[in-house]
Design an enzyme around this catalytic site. Structure first.
Site, short mmCIF file in Angstrom:
data_model
loop_
_atom_site.label_atom_id
_atom_site.label_comp_id
_atom_site.label_asym_id
_atom_site.label_seq_id
_atom_site.Cartn_x
_atom_site.Cartn_y
_atom_site.Cartn_z
N ASP A 67 0.86 -1.18 0.00
CA ASP A 67 0.00 0.00 0.00
C ASP A 67 0.90 1.23 0.00
OD1 ASP A 67 -2.55 1.46 0.33
OD2 ASP A 67 -1.74 1.97 2.31
N GLU A 116 -1.97 -1.31 -5.80
CA GLU A 116 -3.24 -0.65 -6.05
C GLU A 116 -3.12 0.28 -7.25
OE1 GLU A 116 -6.63 1.73 -3.41
OE2 GLU A 116 -4.56 1.61 -2.72
N CYS A 174 -12.08 -4.69 6.69
CA CYS A 174 -11.37 -5.50 7.68
C CYS A 174 -10.77 -6.71 6.97
CB CYS A 174 -12.33 -5.95 8.79
SG CYS A 174 -11.58 -7.08 9.97
N CYS A 190 -12.41 -10.20 8.80
CA CYS A 190 -13.78 -10.68 8.61
C CYS A 190 -14.46 -10.14 7.36
CB CYS A 190 -14.63 -10.35 9.84
SG CYS A 190 -14.93 -8.58 10.08
N CYS A 207 -12.21 -3.00 14.26
CA CYS A 207 -13.38 -3.50 13.53
C CYS A 207 -14.54 -3.71 14.49
CB CYS A 207 -13.02 -4.81 12.82
SG CYS A 207 -14.42 -5.57 11.95
N CYS A 249 -15.62 -7.82 14.31
CA CYS A 249 -14.84 -8.91 14.92
C CYS A 249 -13.88 -8.43 16.01
CB CYS A 249 -14.06 -9.67 13.85
SG CYS A 249 -12.74 -8.69 13.06
N ASP A 271 -2.56 1.17 7.17
CA ASP A 271 -1.77 0.86 5.99
C ASP A 271 -1.49 -0.63 5.86
OD1 ASP A 271 -1.64 3.59 5.37
OD2 ASP A 271 0.10 3.86 6.67
#
Length: 248
Positions: A68, A152, A205, A208, A224, A227, A234
């Site tokens: 990232d 990305e 996340c 999950c 999150c 979960c 990052d």
């Protein structure tokens, strides 16, 4: 070969000269059919040689990585490795501003203005050289160590329109970073997978799959609500980028 030059035994000769040019070669070269000599704004001369070679593939490895890109760190991997950001433009900003002010005071067409312009050009060249050197080292390490690199897709031209971040984004050179990854991967028998730019890598996340409705840029970690996993923004994004990239 161009009749104005001669390449023999690793040395480059100009026409009618028995003394070879003092060249610092970046790598050994095979037979050179064509040579181009250029001069940049900083007064430096470069020799570009056109030659044919067969790229050698690296041994296959089971390692893969998701990365990232960012501004605080040039990139963060899914394993948690962070590169930091040398910020080359900011490092030389004061010196560059001083030389530019001196240049603006010189009379146009004068020899002193030409000298001042050359000093400014050399600072710009120094920044560009430092940036490229760092990018080459980072991309080569990624390609050498990983069979698949997941990144990305970014529209840098659109992102650079941000007036507050444009200088920092330009200095990070994300487009050049991905370009180097792609051609080095092609040479080395590796793969670079670019995921969709609209994939919510930072907000999803990685444990999950829950997607946060909104996450401000200044929020560097979050928990999150589904979960309870605690995420570094990052690193979580890099994990999601890797998962999506490998699923293709």
């Amino acid at each position: 070969m161009d009749t104005a030059f001669k390449y023999k035994d690793g040395c480059l000769y100009m026409a009618k000269s028995k003394t070879p040019l003092d060249v610092r070669w970046s790598r050994p070269l095979p037979a050179v059919p064509s040579i181009t000599i250029s001069k940049d704004a900083a007064g430096r001369y470069f020799v570009s040689c056109l030659c044919e070679f067969e790229p050698v593939s690296l041994p296959i490895t089971a390692k893969t990585v998701g990365i990232d890109v960012g501004l605080k760190d040039l990139f963060v991997t899914d394993s948690g490795f962070k590169t930091g950001n040398p910020r080359h433009t900011a490092k030389y900003a004061k010196r560059l501003a001083l030389l530019q002010r001196r240049l603006s005071r010189k009379q146009k067409g004068s020899k002193n203005r030409a000298k001042a312009r050359l000093k400014v050009a050399r600072i710009h060249a120094k920044i560009a050289d430092c940036r490229l050197d760092n990018l080459h080292k980072l991309t080569r390490k990624l390609i050498n160590e990983n069979q698949v690199v997941c990144v990305e897709s970014l529209k840098v031209k659109n992102m650079i329109r941000n007036p507050k971040l444009s200088k920092a984004i330009a200095d990070a050179s994300w487009g050049e970073f991905v370009r180097q990854l792609q051609y080095k991967a092609e040479w080395s028998g590796r793969s670079v997978v670019a995921i969709d730019q609209f994939f919510p890598s930072s907000k999803r996340c990685s444990c999950c799959g829950y997607t946060m409705p909104e996450t401000a840029l200044n929020v560097r970690s979050w928990i999150c609500p589904e979960c309870g996993a605690n995420h570094d923004r990052d690193v979580n994004a890099a994990k999601n980028i890797k998962a999506v990239g490998l699923a293709r």
